[in-house]
Design a protein around this motif. Structure first.
Motif: not given
Length: 524
Positions: A414-422, A443-459
């Protein structure tokens, strides 16, 4: 106004009331008049009274805080919130009576998030405090969310205004006693019913609910209509809770004293396990009628925070031990590995090459484990730069393609702000979480990676479709050496929790037989 705050309210009763409120909620309070006289003082934090205000150099910083709060009280805001130079947060609000500022109510000291322990270590050394006692006082400082602080300050301010109004009305004799009392009781009931932080109920001698405020509805899940006239056993279908409460009612009735505070664990209407700090006490009326009041404060998050502190202390201890012995262990390992490589080049040792390769692999594995150990130390230096989390995710996914063989992969960025990260540390965290998810699936199962903003947090979320994690292991996740894998070291998740802590982030987990989702929550 010719009356001072202490003249138009009953200060001893306010002191007693706030002491009872503190026993029920753990929320401290202070009221100071405009002449700087302390009128009410309940449970001010030891770190302030026994350390900061006992040291001349630190006390000067406390005075800076006092002046800042005083200068900003009439800024038009409902209250002033300020982080003092010593790292604690205080809040204050003016008590306005008939348009005049007569006193100030304080809430503090507290934190909004886990403090930087290293900072307080340095302060202890700078001001000559006993480190053990100083950090023990630090652990007692409570945590509040901005929303909870807003509710507490609103509650305190309304309560002070109510008491002042009652006293002023009595002095001026503007209305008859019965009307004033009735209006005051209605207003007080309204305040109690709308108190968002404290679940308050009243019960009769048989344990049937007489009153159930809105905070009770929110925390427990049952509405006032569903509870009034019924016992806890009828409401919660929990005989153990009912028996325990009946014992408390009998104890209150016999002693005439406040019972508690004590921890009350329940499962609310929505099936969520909750922990409350509860206090119960009787009220006797002139008509010989008796009611029992029970006040409950949700401490579920506080208990979870305590577990996080224990987890981080364990991680840091292991990391510091590894840092102290890692150099001594790695040197002989490097020497042994070098000689094994020399032996590989000798023709007369050809028959032992298979063993030499195995020994080198095991040495490399041991070295990798030491590297993971070193990642656990909270003192490990991090290079924080404003980065795009979405951009960092792309790099490890390329490296992890071999891990994704035979399984589906999808991302929802998702659309998220930049963060202070290493960047290197976050990449390691993502790789560890994705590898765990991949190894948990067939085998055949799915892995999902998501990013989103929730209140005052980036998740950041990593969701797999495995068999889930056993309930008895969920609270233990992140502890070193805890692994469900046959050849796992039990350090992968521990490293993730340490990386999150160094980024002032937190990790939460949801698991069911359909899969597991790890959420890494960064403060914006």
């Amino acid at each position: 106004m010719k009356y001072t705050f202490s003249k138009i309210v009953d200060i001893p009763k306010i002191q007693a009331l706030m002491e009872e409120f503190y026993l029920a909620t753990g929320i401290p309070c202070g009221i100071i008049d405009t002449d700087a006289n302390i009128l009410v003082s309940v449970a001010w934090q030891d770190i302030c009274t026994k350390f900061h205000r006992k040291n001349a150099q630190a006390l000067s910083l406390c005075h800076e805080s006092d002046m800042f709060i005083k200068d900003h009280l009439n800024s038009g805001q409902p209250y002033v919130c300020y982080e003092c130079p010593l790292g604690l947060i205080e809040a204050a609000a003016p008590i306005m009576i008939d348009g005049e500022h007569l006193a100030t109510i304080f809430q503090g000291q507290f934190f909004f998030r886990a403090p930087d322990i290293k900072r307080f270590y340095l302060q202890a050394r700078l001001y000559g405090f006993d480190e053990k006692d100083y950090l023990a006082a630090l652990e007692k400082v409570p945590f509040l969310t901005p929303e909870k602080l807003y509710a507490i300050m609103g509650f305190f301010r309304q309560l002070a205004e109510l008491l002042a109004y009652m006293g002023f009305a009595n002095l001026k004799l503007l209305e008859s006693k019965e009307k004033v009392v009735q209006e005051s009781e209605d207003r007080l009931k309204t305040i109690i019913n709308n108190s968002p932080c404290v679940a308050i109920q009243s019960y009769d001698l048989e344990g049937k609910v007489l009153f159930w405020n809105q905070a009770s509805e929110k925390m427990f899940g049952w509405t006032e209509k569903e509870t009034v006239g019924r016992t806890l056993r009828e409401i919660m279908r929990d005989e153990n809770n009912e028996k325990e409460f009946q014992d408390i009612l009998q104890a209150c009735g016999k002693s005439e004293n406040t019972y508690g505070p004590f921890v009350w664990n329940i499962t609310n209407k929505n099936g969520i396990e909750k922990s409350f700090l509860s206090t119960a006490f009787p009220i006797h009326y002139d008509n010989e009628k008796t009611e029992f009041i029970r006040m409950n404060v949700d401490i579920t998050e506080q208990k979870q925070m305590e577990q996080e502190f224990i987890r981080f202390d364990q991680l840091n201890l292991i990391g510091e031990m590894a840092a102290s012995i890692g150099h001594e262990v790695r040197n002989p390992m490097t020497t042994v590995r070098g000689f094994l490589q020399l032996l590989l080049g000798k023709d007369d040792c050809r028959t032992y090459h298979e063993y030499f390769h195995l020994m080198i692999e095991e040495l490399d594995r041991a070295n990798a484990i030491i590297t993971e150990f070193l990642s656990l130390a909270k003192s490990k230096a991090v290079k924080l730069e404003m980065k795009s989390l979405n951009a960092i995710i792309a790099a490890p996914l390329i490296d992890a393609n071999s891990l994704l063989y035979g399984q589906n992969f999808r991302w929802e960025l998702g659309e998220i702000p930049h963060l202070a990260l290493d960047e290197n540390e976050i990449r390691q965290l993502i790789l560890n979480l994705t590898q765990n998810g991949i190894e948990a699936m067939s085998p055949g199962k799915s892995l999902t990676i998501s990013t989103f903003k929730e209140s005052a947090e980036v998740v950041l979320s990593v969701q797999d479709e495995g068999k889930g994690i056993r309930a008895d292991l969920l609270d233990k996740l992140g502890r070193p050496f805890l692994s469900t894998k046959e050849h796992g070291t039990g350090l992968g998740l521990a490293v993730c929790y340490s990386i999150a802590a160094r980024h002032h982030a937190r990790i939460t987990v949801e698991s069911s037989p359909e899969g597991t989702t790890f959420f890494v929550r960064f403060k914006v």
